[in-house]
Design a protein around this motif. Structure first.
Motif, PDB file in Angstrom:
ATOM      1  N   PHE A 213      -5.513   4.533   2.992  1.00 33.25           N
ATOM      2  CA  PHE A 213      -5.355   3.109   3.276  1.00 33.25           C
ATOM      3  C   PHE A 213      -4.765   2.960   4.669  1.00 33.25           C
ATOM      4  O   PHE A 213      -4.270   3.924   5.266  1.00 33.25           O
ATOM      5  CB  PHE A 213      -4.469   2.436   2.228  1.00 33.25           C
ATOM      6  CG  PHE A 213      -3.141   3.110   2.019  1.00 33.25           C
ATOM      7  CD1 PHE A 213      -2.055   2.828   2.838  1.00 33.25           C
ATOM      8  CD2 PHE A 213      -2.966   4.040   0.995  1.00 33.25           C
ATOM      9  CE1 PHE A 213      -0.837   3.444   2.653  1.00 33.25           C
ATOM     10  CE2 PHE A 213      -1.744   4.666   0.802  1.00 33.25           C
ATOM     11  CZ  PHE A 213      -0.679   4.370   1.633  1.00 33.25           C
ATOM     12  N   ASP A 214      -4.813   1.745   5.196  1.00 36.88           N
ATOM     13  CA  ASP A 214      -4.244   1.500   6.509  1.00 36.88           C
ATOM     14  C   ASP A 214      -3.083   0.519   6.390  1.00 36.88           C
ATOM     15  O   ASP A 214      -2.724   0.076   5.301  1.00 36.88           O
ATOM     16  CB  ASP A 214      -5.305   1.000   7.491  1.00 36.88           C
ATOM     17  CG  ASP A 214      -5.983  -0.287   7.018  1.00 36.88           C
ATOM     18  OD1 ASP A 214      -5.376  -1.026   6.209  1.00 36.88           O
ATOM     19  OD2 ASP A 214      -7.111  -0.552   7.445  1.00 36.88           O
ATOM     20  N   LEU A 215      -2.498   0.183   7.539  1.00 39.63           N
ATOM     21  CA  LEU A 215      -1.309  -0.662   7.546  1.00 39.63           C
ATOM     22  C   LEU A 215      -1.582  -2.034   6.948  1.00 39.63           C
ATOM     23  O   LEU A 215      -0.785  -2.564   6.178  1.00 39.63           O
ATOM     24  CB  LEU A 215      -0.779  -0.807   8.975  1.00 39.63           C
ATOM     25  CG  LEU A 215       0.477  -1.673   9.130  1.00 39.63           C
ATOM     26  CD1 LEU A 215       1.658  -1.048   8.399  1.00 39.63           C
ATOM     27  CD2 LEU A 215       0.812  -1.874  10.607  1.00 39.63           C
ATOM     28  N   GLU A 216      -2.753  -2.612   7.268  1.00 36.67           N
ATOM     29  CA  GLU A 216      -3.048  -3.946   6.763  1.00 36.67           C
ATOM     30  C   GLU A 216      -3.246  -3.930   5.253  1.00 36.67           C
ATOM     31  O   GLU A 216      -2.873  -4.874   4.559  1.00 36.67           O
ATOM     32  CB  GLU A 216      -4.275  -4.505   7.485  1.00 36.67           C
ATOM     33  CG  GLU A 216      -3.994  -4.812   8.956  1.00 36.67           C
ATOM     34  CD  GLU A 216      -5.219  -5.369   9.673  1.00 36.67           C
ATOM     35  OE1 GLU A 216      -6.284  -5.455   9.033  1.00 36.67           O
ATOM     36  OE2 GLU A 216      -5.091  -5.709  10.853  1.00 36.67           O
ATOM     37  N   ASP A 217      -3.838  -2.856   4.708  1.00 37.03           N
ATOM     38  CA  ASP A 217      -3.923  -2.721   3.254  1.00 37.03           C
ATOM     39  C   ASP A 217      -2.527  -2.696   2.645  1.00 37.03           C
ATOM     40  O   ASP A 217      -2.276  -3.292   1.589  1.00 37.03           O
ATOM     41  CB  ASP A 217      -4.664  -1.433   2.882  1.00 37.03           C
ATOM     42  CG  ASP A 217      -6.126  -1.469   3.285  1.00 37.03           C
ATOM     43  OD1 ASP A 217      -6.703  -2.575   3.287  1.00 37.03           O
ATOM     44  OD2 ASP A 217      -6.673  -0.404   3.600  1.00 37.03           O
ATOM     45  N   LEU A 218      -1.619  -1.985   3.297  1.00 38.88           N
ATOM     46  CA  LEU A 218      -0.254  -1.855   2.782  1.00 38.88           C
ATOM     47  C   LEU A 218       0.468  -3.197   2.804  1.00 38.88           C
ATOM     48  O   LEU A 218       1.145  -3.572   1.850  1.00 38.88           O
ATOM     49  CB  LEU A 218       0.501  -0.829   3.624  1.00 38.88           C
ATOM     50  CG  LEU A 218       1.851  -0.347   3.096  1.00 38.88           C
ATOM     51  CD1 LEU A 218       1.667   0.392   1.787  1.00 38.88           C
ATOM     52  CD2 LEU A 218       2.506   0.579   4.108  1.00 38.88           C
ATOM     53  N   LEU A 219       0.316  -3.935   3.907  1.00 36.39           N
ATOM     54  CA  LEU A 219       1.012  -5.206   4.035  1.00 36.39           C
ATOM     55  C   LEU A 219       0.450  -6.271   3.105  1.00 36.39           C
ATOM     56  O   LEU A 219       1.125  -7.226   2.758  1.00 36.39           O
ATOM     57  CB  LEU A 219       0.949  -5.696   5.482  1.00 36.39           C
ATOM     58  CG  LEU A 219       1.625  -4.785   6.520  1.00 36.39           C
ATOM     59  CD1 LEU A 219       1.480  -5.361   7.908  1.00 36.39           C
ATOM     60  CD2 LEU A 219       3.093  -4.594   6.176  1.00 36.39           C
ATOM     61  N   ARG A 220      -0.809  -6.097   2.703  1.00 34.03           N
ATOM     62  CA  ARG A 220      -1.428  -7.070   1.819  1.00 34.03           C
ATOM     63  C   ARG A 220      -1.139  -6.774   0.350  1.00 34.03           C
ATOM     64  O   ARG A 220      -1.455  -7.571  -0.531  1.00 34.03           O
ATOM     65  CB  ARG A 220      -2.943  -7.083   2.074  1.00 34.03           C
ATOM     66  CG  ARG A 220      -3.625  -8.316   1.500  1.00 34.03           C
ATOM     67  CD  ARG A 220      -5.010  -8.498   2.101  1.00 34.03           C
ATOM     68  NE  ARG A 220      -5.835  -7.299   1.934  1.00 34.03           N
ATOM     69  CZ  ARG A 220      -6.842  -6.988   2.730  1.00 34.03           C
ATOM     70  NH1 ARG A 220      -7.127  -7.757   3.762  1.00 34.03           N
ATOM     71  NH2 ARG A 220      -7.558  -5.910   2.511  1.00 34.03           N
ATOM     72  N   ALA A 221      -0.511  -5.642   0.056  1.00 31.96           N
ATOM     73  CA  ALA A 221      -0.230  -5.258  -1.325  1.00 31.96           C
ATOM     74  C   ALA A 221       0.854  -6.147  -1.924  1.00 31.96           C
ATOM     75  O   ALA A 221       1.704  -6.688  -1.221  1.00 31.96           O
ATOM     76  CB  ALA A 221       0.206  -3.794  -1.380  1.00 31.96           C
ATOM     77  N   SER A 222       0.823  -6.311  -3.246  1.00 28.69           N
ATOM     78  CA  SER A 222       1.918  -7.013  -3.927  1.00 28.69           C
ATOM     79  C   SER A 222       3.148  -6.122  -3.903  1.00 28.69           C
ATOM     80  O   SER A 222       3.044  -4.900  -3.974  1.00 28.69           O
ATOM     81  CB  SER A 222       1.520  -7.329  -5.369  1.00 28.69           C
ATOM     82  OG  SER A 222       1.292  -6.149  -6.103  1.00 28.69           O
ATOM     83  N   ALA A 223       4.302  -6.739  -3.751  1.00 29.69           N
ATOM     84  CA  ALA A 223       5.517  -5.954  -3.514  1.00 29.69           C
ATOM     85  C   ALA A 223       6.621  -6.336  -4.474  1.00 29.69           C
ATOM     86  O   ALA A 223       6.736  -7.482  -4.903  1.00 29.69           O
ATOM     87  CB  ALA A 223       5.991  -6.157  -2.075  1.00 29.69           C
ATOM     88  N   GLU A 224       7.447  -5.342  -4.792  1.00 36.54           N
ATOM     89  CA  GLU A 224       8.614  -5.548  -5.654  1.00 36.54           C
ATOM     90  C   GLU A 224       9.754  -4.702  -5.113  1.00 36.54           C
ATOM     91  O   GLU A 224       9.571  -3.517  -4.821  1.00 36.54           O
ATOM     92  CB  GLU A 224       8.279  -5.125  -7.087  1.00 36.54           C
ATOM     93  CG  GLU A 224       9.477  -5.118  -8.028  1.00 36.54           C
ATOM     94  CD  GLU A 224       9.132  -4.491  -9.365  1.00 36.54           C
ATOM     95  OE1 GLU A 224      10.063  -4.117 -10.099  1.00 36.54           O
ATOM     96  OE2 GLU A 224       7.930  -4.347  -9.678  1.00 36.54           O
ATOM     97  N   VAL A 225      10.908  -5.302  -4.952  1.00 34.44           N
ATOM     98  CA  VAL A 225      12.060  -4.556  -4.439  1.00 34.44           C
ATOM     99  C   VAL A 225      12.575  -3.615  -5.516  1.00 34.44           C
ATOM    100  O   VAL A 225      12.890  -4.032  -6.624  1.00 34.44           O
ATOM    101  CB  VAL A 225      13.187  -5.517  -4.002  1.00 34.44           C
ATOM    102  CG1 VAL A 225      14.412  -4.717  -3.557  1.00 34.44           C
ATOM    103  CG2 VAL A 225      12.723  -6.409  -2.865  1.00 34.44           C
ATOM    104  N   LEU A 226      12.644  -2.326  -5.173  1.00 35.50           N
ATOM    105  CA  LEU A 226      13.181  -1.329  -6.102  1.00 35.50           C
ATOM    106  C   LEU A 226      14.670  -1.122  -5.908  1.00 35.50           C
ATOM    107  O   LEU A 226      15.392  -0.874  -6.858  1.00 35.50           O
ATOM    108  CB  LEU A 226      12.455   0.009  -5.920  1.00 35.50           C
ATOM    109  CG  LEU A 226      10.988   0.052  -6.338  1.00 35.50           C
ATOM    110  CD1 LEU A 226      10.394   1.410  -6.016  1.00 35.50           C
ATOM    111  CD2 LEU A 226      10.834  -0.250  -7.820  1.00 35.50           C
ATOM    112  N   GLY A 227      15.134  -1.196  -4.679  1.00 39.37           N
ATOM    113  CA  GLY A 227      16.556  -0.975  -4.440  1.00 39.37           C
ATOM    114  C   GLY A 227      16.892  -1.086  -2.969  1.00 39.37           C
ATOM    115  O   GLY A 227      16.026  -0.910  -2.102  1.00 39.37           O
TER     116      GLY A 227
END
Length: 656
Positions: A340-354
């Motif tokens: 994957f590339d940076l834009e794929d990563l930034l478009r992913a759904s995110a959840e704070v783990l810690g």
């Protein structure tokens, strides 16, 4: 003859005056109704003041302290027993298997100033008898199953200096506790919600983590709530003659209607144009065009490490490079097979783990279903070239018990690291999570396997890799379904944070070797110290940065264990959850010996990690299997420039 009778009567009265008769009866009643371990043997022929765990006043006329920690006490506290000890000042029943709710008659202990009931199976609401004990200075109810709300009545305990309620199931909002002398406080890992009162905001975030809906104070700010303003009345426009618009002519009304229709038609045409334009851009993207960065939010869940909860995708989206920055996501080592590339990563759904000492970790789920962990670093103080050299060197380290860095991103404002996602969570969350019903505690075999896995990973860092970890703690030991595959994370990152002084600030409190504070520099030997603290954490079930251990503020875990072992109460140090397993005491004592050797105050007295691993494997005796790929490990010295120790035997503490 008469004189002899007088002496006998005098001796009888003196003996009676020196024996707490009523307290003795209460203690015997308590012991007879409560199952306990064989080590509590109160002989009826001896004075109650000489019994194990019992202390009397100077005149030996009243019991003032009862200490029975880890004594195998089982079941509820019988009413009408301990509540009769009217002169009792200290009551310690911690680390047993007492259950139910403490009896109401404990409120009779009006001079009690220290109450330690932690690490039991008590349940129900906050004990109503406790707010009546107005002379209490220390109260510890942690690691039980208490539920319901924390009552405002705790403010009745005006002399309280320490209040510990962590690892229960307390719910509702926190009361405003305004006790002036309260210096130690902990309600972490409960089910509390709402904002933290201003009176408690002075305490650190670690005292509140693990409560999904708690906010404010040292935690993340509460979401603001702004009520919709009521619409203000708009006076009707007046005609030039000063008359109300109610008298508009028919032509004026028709003209307004036609104008409104034209405006509406123009808006519809503009909306249609925007839709067609957006569809055209989407078609271009599907053919390989530029991908936009979208703000998406994933589901909110309990944090794996520190209990932080958030789904703010904007945090990761803020990592997008500036217009002129052509930096990209760089994969290192094997890269984990990701594509994957940076834009794929930034478009992913995110959840704070810690949120840890080196940055914030996010769980990112990409559109194709791949899940990774993105660590957003803070306070990086080296140049891009130095950053790349350090991370690429770390990315080449491959070992089954180390969490490899898969990729990195560097820009002027943002530095990211990408790791594999391990769904089993950290050792910290599995060991110190809520001890309520439904939780599966770590048994002895799993703890030993995790210790060996972490030790092998650290030995590989010290041996072939020649890297100082610098930040060993339970939250940096990540678990897999197979405990033999547990992995150390966040290793070797200290150099990218600039001067050596930053290492001290990032090393976890409680795990930090004494010399690191003075030299401001982590070494192989300071890693061994931190690993020894980790072993003690596995053995005792206690967090090393716990605000209070055994009710003594300021005593760290290694020193507390040493003090208990010195008094020959070795069994007291072990986690009460391990007491249910048979035939493991010898292994626990042997591992305790290794841990105490690791936390020696003099660095040269500590064994090397390769030796520590060999000693742990000797304890397991092949029962837990052997490691693969560790044959080339060599004993490592404090400094990479120094030769190995040459097979020196480690100094192991004598059997406690």
């Amino acid at each position: 003859m008469a004189f002899r009778r007088f002496l006998l009567l005098l001796f009888f009265f003196i003996s009676a005056a020196g024996e707490p008769t009523s307290d003795r009866a209460a203690l015997l009643a308590f012991l007879s109704q409560t199952p306990h371990s064989p080590r509590i043997q109160w002989k009826a022929s001896a004075s109650a003041c000489d019994w194990v765990g019992v202390s009397c006043d100077a005149n030996r006329t009243a019991v003032v302290a009862l200490r029975l920690p880890a004594a195998g006490l089982i079941g509820p506290i019988p009413p009408g027993t301990l509540g009769r000890l009217s002169s009792l000042r200290i009551l310690s029943l911690r680390s047993n298997r007492l259950s139910g709710s403490p009896p109401q008659d404990l409120s009779n202990l009006t001079v009690l100033h220290s109450l330690y009931l932690q690490n039991n199976l008590f349940s129900g609401a906050f004990p109503p008898a406790i707010p009546k004990l107005t002379r209490l200075t220390r109260l510890d109810l942690s690691a039980n199953n208490f539920s319901s709300e924390i009552p405002f009545a705790v403010n009745n305990l005006t002399r309280l200096t320490g209040l510990f309620l962590q690892q229960n199931r307390f719910s509702g909002s926190l009361p405003s506790v305004g006790i002036p002398g309260l210096t130690s406080f902990n309600v972490s890992y409960n089910d509390l919600n709402g904002s933290i009162p201003a009176t408690l905001a002075k305490f650190p975030a670690s005292d509140f983590v693990g409560n999904l809906q708690l906010c404010g104070g040292p935690l993340a700010p509460c979401a603001p709530f702004f009520p919709s303003p009521s619409p203000s009345p708009i006076p009707p426009p007046e005609s030039p003659t000063g008359k109300s618009s109610k008298n508009l002519s028919t032509k004026a009304i028709i003209g307004i209607a036609v104008a409104g229709g034209v405006v509406l038609l123009l808006l519809l045409l503009l909306l249609l144009f925007c839709c067609l334009s957006a569809r055209r851009k989407q078609s271009q993207r599907a053919k390989g065009g530029t991908k936009p960065v979208e703000a998406a939010a994933g589901p909110i869940g309990r944090s794996a490490d520190v209990g932080t909860t958030s789904s703010s995708k904007e945090d990761i989206a803020a990592a997008t490079a500036s217009q002129g920055d052509k930096n990209r996501l760089v994969f290192v080592g094997s890269g984990g097979g990701y594509s994957f590339d940076l834009e794929d990563l930034l478009r992913a759904s995110a959840e704070v783990l810690g949120k840890g000492s080196v940055g914030t970790s996010y769980k990112a789920v990409l559109e194709e279903g791949t899940t990774v962990v993105v660590k957003r670093l803070k306070d990086v103080a080296v140049s891009k070239r130095d950053f790349e050299l350090n991370i690429e060197a770390l990315g080449k380290i491959e070992h089954g018990n180390l969490l490899a860095i898969r990729a990195y991103y560097y820009s002027k404002d943002e530095k990211l690291l990408v790791f594999d996602y391990l769904a089993a969570g950290s050792l910290s969350s599995n060991l110190h999570g809520s001890r309520g019903s439904g939780r599966t505690p770590l048994d002895w075999d799993n703890r030993m396997r995790i210790a060996l896995a972490a030790g092998r990973g650290l030995a590989h860092l010290h041996g072939p890799a020649r890297v100082v970890h610098g930040n060993i703690k339970a939250s940096n030991v990540l678990l897999r379904p197979d405990p033999d595959a547990a992995a150390l994370s966040d290793y070797g990152l200290a150099p990218i944070f600039g001067p050596s002084g930053s290492t001290v600030s990032r090393a976890a409190v409680g795990y930090r070797a004494p010399e690191v504070v003075e030299t401001r520099r982590a070494t192989f030997k300071s890693d061994v110290y931190s690993f020894g603290v980790l072993l003690l954490e596995l053995l005792t079930g206690k967090a090393p940065n716990q605000a209070s251990i055994a009710g003594e503020e300021g005593v760290d875990l290694p020193r507390w264990v040493q003090s208990v072992v010195r008094e020959e109460w070795t069994a007291e140090v072990f986690d009460v959850e391990l007491m249910r397993y048979a035939n493991i005491e010898e292994e626990m004592v042997q591992l305790l010996q290794i841990a105490m050797a690791c936390v020696a105050l003099v660095p040269d007295s500590r064994p090397d990690m390769a030796e520590v691993v060999r000693m742990m494997e000797d304890i397991a005796g092949g029962r837990l299997g052997t490691s693969e790929g560790d044959d080339g490990l060599r004993a490592s010295s404090d400094e990479p420039s120094k030769p190995a120790s040459g097979g020196r035997s480690p100094r192991v503490a004598s059997t406690p």
